[in-house]
Structures are given as C-alpha cells and as structure tokens.
Design an enzyme around this catalytic site. Structure first.
Site, PDB file in Angstrom:
ATOM      1  N   GLY A  33       0.065  -4.012  -4.195  1.00 15.27           N
ATOM      2  CA  GLY A  33       1.306  -4.459  -3.530  1.00 15.27           C
ATOM      3  C   GLY A  33       1.584  -4.156  -2.156  1.00 15.27           C
ATOM      4  O   GLY A  33       0.515  -3.778  -1.258  1.00 15.27           O
ATOM      5  N   SER A  34       2.646  -4.149  -1.623  1.00 10.18           N
ATOM      6  CA  SER A  34       3.006  -3.893  -0.117  1.00 10.18           C
ATOM      7  C   SER A  34       2.730  -2.723   0.137  1.00 10.18           C
ATOM      8  O   SER A  34       3.024  -2.417   1.335  1.00 10.18           O
ATOM      9  CB  SER A  34       4.493  -4.281  -0.215  1.00 10.18           C
ATOM     10  OG  SER A  34       4.780  -5.923  -0.277  1.00 10.18           O
ATOM     11  N   THR A  35       2.243  -1.765  -0.689  1.00 12.49           N
ATOM     12  CA  THR A  35       2.353  -0.499  -0.208  1.00 12.49           C
ATOM     13  C   THR A  35       1.076  -0.282   0.772  1.00 12.49           C
ATOM     14  O   THR A  35       0.827   0.798   1.419  1.00 12.49           O
ATOM     15  CB  THR A  35       2.084   0.479  -1.498  1.00 12.49           C
ATOM     16  OG1 THR A  35       0.952   0.301  -2.208  1.00 12.49           O
ATOM     17  CG2 THR A  35       3.370   0.718  -2.294  1.00 12.49           C
ATOM     18  N   GLU A  71       5.045 -11.908  -3.479  1.00 10.07           N
ATOM     19  CA  GLU A  71       5.454 -10.522  -3.836  1.00 10.07           C
ATOM     20  C   GLU A  71       7.124 -10.353  -3.116  1.00 10.07           C
ATOM     21  O   GLU A  71       7.179 -10.905  -1.765  1.00 10.07           O
ATOM     22  CB  GLU A  71       4.641  -9.694  -2.967  1.00 10.07           C
ATOM     23  CG  GLU A  71       5.340  -8.006  -3.212  1.00 10.07           C
ATOM     24  CD  GLU A  71       4.221  -7.247  -2.834  1.00 10.07           C
ATOM     25  OE1 GLU A  71       3.218  -7.554  -2.385  1.00 10.07           O
ATOM     26  OE2 GLU A  71       4.706  -6.031  -2.902  1.00 10.07           O
TER      27      GLU A  71
END
Length: 655
Positions: free
Chosen positions: A325-327, A650
C-alpha cells in the site's frame, strides 16, 4: 593231521618298520606343535591388538553423552529458552528382542501414546540394531520409579536422564525462537551416524537456523560391564562439548509490549534499531505455545492449531507478505528524486481522479475531491495517490522495479531465519514468468501506490524504513547479537554483512524524511492522531492494502465489509525523528485503515521503548482472537498471493 607251519619273525624288519612309524609320529607331533606355536604367535603377537580390543569391547561399552543444548537469552541477559532435567526410555533393539514380547507389559508400567509407539517403530527400522532408539520422552517420576523396580524384566530398555528443552515465554517468541522436536527418520539421515544419539533437533525459528551451534558435540563414556551386560562403573570419558549460547538483540519487555499493543488483532510487526539493523521485537499474531511440540504434540492439539482460521502456525513475517500500500510512497518519491524526474518542490495537481491517455477508466485519489497542487512533502503527508500514479507512469515499470530492488524489495532482508520470502516487485520480467499476458500501463500506475502484483513483508518494510531513518544505509536485519562457547567464555559479537546504500543524495532523503514527519506532525497528515501528546517526534507513513475493489464510483468502507475481505492496515515509521533509535513496520490484517489500526500500535511500541510505558493489557489478561463469522470466500486470494488489483482507490482517513 598235518602239523602247523611255524612263521619265523624278522626282527630287523620289524625294527625298521617301528623306526619309520616313530619318525612319522614324531614328525606329526612336531608339525602339530609348530602349528600350535604359530597359531599361538598369531593370537598373542600378530593379532594381539585386534583381539585385545575385542576383549575389551566385551567388557567395556561406549555410552554416548549428549551435551546440553545452548541457552537463548534476550539482549539484557534474561533467559528465553533453557533446559530442565528429565528422564526418557531408550531401547536397544538387538538386546530387547521382538517388541511384541515386551511392549505390552511395559505399557502397564509406563504410559505410551500411539504417537510414541509409531515414532519408535519408524526410528527402529531406520537405525542400526545396536543403537539405542528413544521410546518415550518425559517419563514422569512415578513412571520412572515403577520401571526401576521391574528393570530386570526388560533387557535392552534403559531409563536415561537428559536435559529437556523449555521455553519460558513459549507463545511470545513462537515465531522467533521456534522449537525443537523429536528426531524423525529424515532428521537421522541428515544428522548422520555421529549425531544419531541426539533425541531432538531444531524444527523452526532460531532453533533450526542455529541448530549446528546450539546442539554442541557428543561425548562418550567407557562403561565397564559384567557378564550380563550390567554397568559396573566408568573407566574413561570423552567429555561432550555443550552447545553455544545465543544472545538475541530482541528485548523481552518490548516484545511483550508489541503483543499487548495489538490487543486481539491479527497481523505482524517488526521493530529494529535503524543504526545497526538489529531486531528489537518481532511478532506474528496469533502465536502458539512452542512447548507443545518439544516431546511430540498430541493429535488433538495439532488439529486445533491447523484448523484455526487465524493460522497461528504461519509465520507472517518470514513466509507471508502482501501489497504494501501507501507505505512505499516515501521510497517511490525518493526514486523520483534520484532518477531526476522530480524535484522536491515540483507540484502535481490532484483533482480526485487520474486517467491514462486513451483509457476511459479512472484511478481515484485518496481524497474524493482531490488535494489540489501538492509537492513531494505534502504528497507523503496526505498520501496523495495522483502524485504517485503520474510519477510511476513517467518512470516506467522497468526503472521503477530497479529502484524498488535497490531499496531492498524482492529479496530477503538478511534475517537469520530459514525460508524467508523474497516477496515480489512488479515488473515485466516477473509477469512474463507467471502469466501469458503482456504488461499493461494500468499495472504500472497502481504499482506506484503499492498495489497490484506487489508482495512485501514486514521485514522488508522495516528494513527500508530503517534505511530512511539512518541516512541511507540498508542494513541487513539480524536477530542474534552475540554467542559464547561455554558458560565462562566471553560473548563474541557476530560479524555484520556489508550494507549497501539506497541513495547518494542526502538532500533527497531529507525531503522524504520531512514528508514522513509531516504525516504525523503536519496539519493534514494521515497519522496526526498518534502524534498528539508525544514528547518526541515521530516520522511515519500509513498504508491500506485493499482486498476488494470498489463498485463504480462508490467508496468502500472497509469496516462494513465481511471480516475476511477487510483491508489490511499498515504503518511504517521511526522515532525520535531527529535522532532515530527505533524503526517499525506494522501490518494489521482485516484492520481497515492504516492510520486507525496500525499507527496506534506503533505509537504504543514507541512509548514502550523510548519512555518505558507498557500498553494496557486486554481485560481478560491475555490475547484473544477476532470473531470469525464467515470462511474465506472461494477464489479469494490470500494476502501472500500475487493478484493484480483492478483499482487504485487506496483511501487514507484524514483528521
């Protein structure tokens, strides 16, 4: 009547005949004496050593001495795995005879489970007849006393004292230390004849990866026996060499704090020292009691573990993984700077939806109405998807994959555990090996926000986050800090592998660090809630990995989805941001949003390490499990299965 004829004797002939017979007899005696002398010479001189050894073997038996297994400590010297005295029953098949003759009677003295008997028969067939085979481990004191009374009835069956492995915090370190188990037929083949006297071997975790160091070296005792084979005393000894002790970099208190911080949620987390790569805490939840496996787990207990839908036996950190994801956005932003495609101050317009030229389908941003014009720092703080859609498209999947590999994805983290997953970095090469379809432009776009074919483990996320925190050094992760070979020996640190750098531009890394700081302490960051009241600065990044796609333009509330379809919440970060001493990656399965599910766990772990403040335990004083109301739907891909996402929606909650 005729007179009888008288025969006259020839004295000379008879004397000559006697002399010949006497000479032959004498020669025979001489030859016999010569042969006897030669045979005696052979026995007493030429083959003296051989027969002396055989004679000694009839009187002296070699009895193996199994060394104590090395102990395992945490970073402060607190014991995590030790050995306790116990008894076991060993059987020498050649001396015991047919098991059908003595096993039924022995079962009336010592309780033998079906697993004990099956294991004995398997190992008996694989071992040599003169080698002892373990029949039962952990014989109770009462059973040992009963057997001692009737010992004479069972030749070849011996009660042997040994050291049994014990895990003082079994469930807490289930997926770190692992466990030892009874040696089976396959283990005997690998260990070889020299090590066949060991009754246990490492099966999982550090017990397996450091098996050679932990088990030590077998010694021998020379035991004098009587004509019945009974031991009478020791006449010699070759001492065993104890296994090496291991000191971990993990802190027991922080490990417990990490478990408490999860509460009854499932997932995994890894905390490391960004300066060295040493792991400070690592959990995969739920866990299990490793002591159940030491002497053979019962069918009922094993069935309960394997049929648990939460998969407590599955090591999520080492074997698992899923879309990050956005990590990964801070690293994608760094790639944009290092590749020259972006400057930190360059701005991108977020209108709420991104489109690829020539396609009707749109890719949504994390904020329905868009974020307006944002630079690199704001794109990280507010998790602006459009910034990364466009950057990934301009970079192209080939160059994108090169930078992600440089940041430690798609390869093991270096953790000293066996079987670590490589994960998957989206690329044409990977897809060509796993699919007959070509690479599509939309797959490049969603790769920029950590969706699609991505598979990253918490270990990889923690390692790359630590590299951002320490100024760019991608240290391999390590669990074992030092070892000592003997109780009185000094501890010696294990050598460190060379560490590459993720960037040669400190100013680029500084811009990324400022964006992660704004995520927690900025005015519009996605994790501002965990920064409130903190006496130290936190830099971080939230993430949400989707397990279901949106329908049309409708937003998906993950908390309204069936439990098994809820999104995975993630958080990566480090603290104190101005002098990092701990970096963390948290993955919460079925958690919903990273900012609300994973980030609070990280804050509690930070408080425990930096302030000594332990999280509050659950009301019942132990971990529970999430309610499972439905089984996984047929065809639903597990978190570790690479499947392309069909949406870029997301979403991160905003304060």
């Amino acid at each position: 009547m005729r007179a009888r004829r008288r025969i006259l004797k020839n004295a000379a002939a008879e004397a000559d005949q006697f002399r010949r017979r006497a000479a032959l007899a004498f020669l025979g005696v001489v030859l016999a004496l010569a042969g006897l002398s030669l045979w005696y010479l052979r026995l007493q001189v030429w083959q003296h050593a051989d027969y002396a050894t055989r004679s000694e073997a009839n009187r002296i038996k070699l009895r193996p001495v199994v060394p104590g297994r090395g102990l395992i400590y945490d970073r402060k010297g607190r014991i995590l795995a030790d050995n306790v005295p116990a008894f076991r029953l060993d059987v020498t098949p050649n001396e015991a005879g047919d098991p059908q003759d003595w096993l039924p009677a022995l079962q009336r003295i010592v309780a033998l489970s079906p697993e004990d008997i099956a294991s004995f028969h398997d190992n008996r067939k694989a071992a040599r007849g003169f080698k002892p085979v373990t029949l039962k481990l952990r014989v109770s004191d009462e059973e040992a006393a009963r057997f001692a009374v009737d010992r004479w009835r069972y030749p070849g069956v011996e009660l042997v004292s040994y050291l049994n492995r014990r895990y003082l915090h079994g469930e807490l370190f289930a997926h770190v230390i692992g466990y030892v188990g009874r040696i089976d037929v396959d283990d005997l083949k690998q260990l070889g004849e020299v090590n066949s006297a060991f009754s246990h071997t490492g099966k999982t975790g550090l017990e397996r990866s450091y098996e050679a160091a932990l088990r030590g070296r077998i010694g021998y005792e020379k035991v004098e026996t009587n004509v019945e084979g009974r031991p009478m005393g020791l006449v010699g000894r070759v001492p065993a060499v104890p296994g090496a002790d291991l000191r971990l970099s993990i802190d027991l208190d922080l490990q417990r704090a990490m478990v408490l911080a999860f509460g009854d949620q499932e997932g995994s987390a890894v905390a490391v020292d960004p300066r060295t790569g040493q792991v400070l805490a690592m959990v995969s939840l739920p866990g299990y009691d490793t002591n159940l496996f030491v002497n053979g787990i019962s069918h009922a207990d094993y069935k309960a573990l394997t049929e648990n839908p939460s998969r407590p036996l599955f090591n999520r950190n080492v074997l698992g993984g899923g879309p990050p994801g956005s990590t990964v956005k801070p690293l994608v932003a760094l790639a944009g700077l290092d590749s020259g495609l972006r400057r930190a101050e360059d701005k991108t317009l977020s209108t709420g939806e991104f489109r690829i030229a020539g396609q009707r389908r749109g890719y949504r941003d994390s904020h329905r109405g868009g974020h307006g014009w944002v630079d690199l720092r704001e794109s990280i703080a507010q998790s602006v998807n459009t910034y990364y859609y466009k950057l990934a498209q301009e970079m192209g999947i080939d160059r994108f994959a090169q930078y992600m590999h440089r940041y430690g994805f798609g390869a093991p983290s270096g953790i000293d555990l066996i079987g670590e997953s490589d994960g998957v970095v989206p690329s044409r090469e990977w897809k060509s090996r796993n699919s007959a379809e070509p690479w599509y432009p939309g797959e490049t776009v969603i790769a920029g926000i950590g969706q699609g074919y991505w598979i990253a483990t918490a270990l990889q996320l923690a390692r790359s986050t630590a590299a951002i925190a320490n100024g760019g050094t991608l240290n391999p992760l390590r669990l074992v800090e030092a070892r000592r070979d003997g109780y009185r020996a000094p501890w010696s640190a294990l050598p460190h592998a060379p560490a590459p750098r993720i960037t040669d531009h400190p100013e680029h890394l500084r811009a990324v660090q400022e964006g992660m700081l704004a995520t927690v302490h900025g005015s519009h960051g996605t994790a501002t809630a965990i920064g409130r009241g903190a006496p130290y600065l936190i830099a971080g990044k939230t993430g949400t990995a989707q397990r279901s796609s949106r329908k049309g333009d409708a937003s998906v509330d993950p908390h309204q989805l069936p439990y098994h379809l809820r999104h995975t919440g993630l958080f990566v970060g480090y603290a104190p941001a101005d002098a990092p001493r701990i970096a963390i990656a948290v993955v919460v399965e079925h958690g919903g949003f990273g900012g609300s599910a994973a980030a609070p766990i990280a804050r509690k772990v930070f408080d425990a390490w930096l302030l000594g403040k332990m999280p509050e335990p659950l009301p019942d004083g132990k971990r529970g499990g999430p309610p499972v109301t439905a089984a996984v739907a047929p065809g639903a891909a597990p978190a570790s299965s690479p499947a392309p996402a069909n949406t870029g929606t997301e979403q991160e909650p905003t304060p």
